[in-house]
Design a protein around this motif. Structure first.
Motif, mmCIF file in Angstrom:
data_model
loop_
_atom_site.group_PDB
_atom_site.id
_atom_site.type_symbol
_atom_site.label_atom_id
_atom_site.label_comp_id
_atom_site.label_asym_id
_atom_site.label_seq_id
_atom_site.Cartn_x
_atom_site.Cartn_y
_atom_site.Cartn_z
ATOM 1 N N ALA A 78 -8.589 13.755 -8.062
ATOM 2 C CA ALA A 78 -7.865 12.486 -7.864
ATOM 3 C C ALA A 78 -8.733 11.468 -7.121
ATOM 4 O O ALA A 78 -8.770 10.283 -7.495
ATOM 5 N N ARG A 79 -9.447 11.917 -6.101
ATOM 6 C CA ARG A 79 -10.305 10.989 -5.346
ATOM 7 C C ARG A 79 -11.477 10.487 -6.188
ATOM 8 O O ARG A 79 -11.848 9.312 -6.115
ATOM 9 N N ILE A 81 -11.549 10.261 -9.500
ATOM 10 C CA ILE A 81 -10.997 9.351 -10.519
ATOM 11 C C ILE A 81 -10.728 7.988 -9.890
ATOM 12 O O ILE A 81 -11.080 6.951 -10.480
ATOM 13 N N ALA A 82 -10.137 7.975 -8.707
ATOM 14 C CA ALA A 82 -9.828 6.712 -8.027
ATOM 15 C C ALA A 82 -11.088 5.899 -7.761
ATOM 16 O O ALA A 82 -11.049 4.662 -7.789
ATOM 17 N N ARG A 83 -12.210 6.569 -7.560
ATOM 18 C CA ARG A 83 -13.484 5.879 -7.329
ATOM 19 C C ARG A 83 -14.196 5.520 -8.625
ATOM 20 O O ARG A 83 -15.266 4.908 -8.601
ATOM 21 N N ARG A 87 -13.541 10.701 -15.290
ATOM 22 C CA ARG A 87 -12.369 10.280 -16.063
ATOM 23 C C ARG A 87 -11.632 11.525 -16.538
ATOM 24 O O ARG A 87 -12.229 12.583 -16.726
#
Length: 144
Positions: A78-79, A81-83, A87
Motif C-alpha cells: 500500500a505504501r 503504491i501510494a508513492r 502498481r
C-alpha cells in the motif's frame, strides 16, 4: 540481587539472538543514514524482488519472496503504491488475484539507490575480512 545457580553460566553477550539483534540494529543505523529516496529496508527488498521477477507477481507470492507475513506485505505494498513505485492490477485469468509490478518511477529509484545499497552492505561488513564476510553470509543462509 543474586543470580540463580541455573543462570550463572548464561552470558547474554554470547547468545546468538542477542548478537543478531545488535548486528541488525547496527545495519539499520547504517541503512537509514545512507539511503536516499525514503525507502526502508523492507520497501527496498520488495521493489528489488519485483524488478527481478520475470513478470507481475501476486501479493501472496511477493510476501514469500521477501519473507513477510500477509499483513506486513499488504502495508508495504500500500505504501509503495501510494508513492507510485509499484502498481497493482487484477489478474486476467483469476480476477480475485492482484498482480504487482514496478513502475518506471520505482525502477528509476532502484537504479539510483543501488550504489548506496552496495555501500551499506560494505559498511555493515567493514569489520570483517573478505573470508569472514563470505563465511558469515554462508552461515546466515544456513540458518534460514
Amino acid at each position: 540481587m543474586t543470580i540463580p545457580p541455573d543462570d550463572e553460566d548464561y552470558v547474554l553477550d554470547d547468545q546468538v539472538g542477542f548478537l543478531l539483534r545488535l548486528a541488525y540494529q547496527r545495519h539499520m543505523a547504517i541503512f537509514t543514514g545512507r539511503i536516499s529516496g525514503g525507502l526502508t529496508p523492507t520497501q527496498f527488498s520488495t521493489l528489488f524482488r519485483l524488478r527481478e521477477a520475470p513478470g507481475p507477481v501476486s501479493q501472496n507470492a511477493l510476501g514469500r519472496l521477501v519473507g513477510m507475513d500477509a499483513a506486513t506485505t499488504k502495508g508495504v505494498v500500500a505504501r509503495l503504491i501510494a508513492r507510485g513505485l509499484i502498481r497493482m492490477e487484477k489478474d486476467e485469468e483469476d480476477r480475485r488475484r492482484h498482480n504487482l509490478s514496478t513502475t518506471q518511477e520505482g525502477r528509476k529509484l532502484l537504479d539510483d539507490v543501488m550504489p548506496q545499497v552496495r555501500g551499506i552492505t560494505e559498511a555493515t561488513l567493514a569489520p570483517l575480512t573478505p573470508a569472514e564476510r563470505a563465511t558469515l553470509v554462508k552461515l546466515l543462509k544456513r540458518l534460514i
